[in-house]
Design a protein around this motif. Structure first.
Motif, mmCIF file in Angstrom:
data_model
loop_
_atom_site.group_PDB
_atom_site.id
_atom_site.type_symbol
_atom_site.label_atom_id
_atom_site.label_comp_id
_atom_site.label_asym_id
_atom_site.label_seq_id
_atom_site.Cartn_x
_atom_site.Cartn_y
_atom_site.Cartn_z
ATOM 1 N N HIS A 1 95.291 99.525 126.000
ATOM 2 C CA HIS A 1 95.379 98.118 125.804
ATOM 3 C C HIS A 1 96.645 97.587 125.873
ATOM 4 O O HIS A 1 97.756 98.410 125.485
ATOM 5 C CB HIS A 1 95.054 98.008 124.421
ATOM 6 N N ASP B 1 98.756 93.604 126.044
ATOM 7 C CA ASP B 1 98.726 92.106 126.154
ATOM 8 C C ASP B 1 99.464 91.741 127.330
ATOM 9 O O ASP B 1 100.809 91.800 127.348
ATOM 10 C CB ASP B 1 99.233 91.622 124.875
ATOM 11 N N THR C 1 99.224 88.552 128.348
ATOM 12 C CA THR C 1 99.549 87.166 128.149
ATOM 13 C C THR C 1 100.884 86.625 128.436
ATOM 14 O O THR C 1 101.728 87.234 128.479
ATOM 15 C CB THR C 1 99.467 86.657 126.683
ATOM 16 N N ASN D 1 105.303 95.072 127.354
ATOM 17 C CA ASN D 1 104.709 96.199 127.347
ATOM 18 C C ASN D 1 105.131 97.156 127.977
ATOM 19 O O ASN D 1 105.646 97.252 129.127
ATOM 20 C CB ASN D 1 103.055 95.737 128.136
#
Length: 54
Positions: free
Chosen positions: A30, A32, A34, A49
């Motif tokens: 996972h 993110d 965004t 990330n």
């Protein structure tokens, strides 16, 4: 859909960098991804990330 298609050149290279050294490509990792618009009008990922490490 048109907006997303137009952003593929900005989205796919960072995604590739996150997954390229993953030993098991079926592992569900996972991140993110965004994005947020910067004051100069450019876009960047909101979170830093890091590539997945084992």
């Amino acid at each position: 859909m048109v907006y997303e298609s137009g952003r593929l050149k900005d989205f796919l290279p960072p995604l590739y960098q996150l997954w390229k050294d993953l030993p098991d490509p079926w592992e569900n990792v996972h991140y993110d991804l965004t994005t947020e618009q910067q004051p100069d009008g450019t876009w960047k990922h909101k979170y830093d990330n890091k590539p997945h490490t084992h």
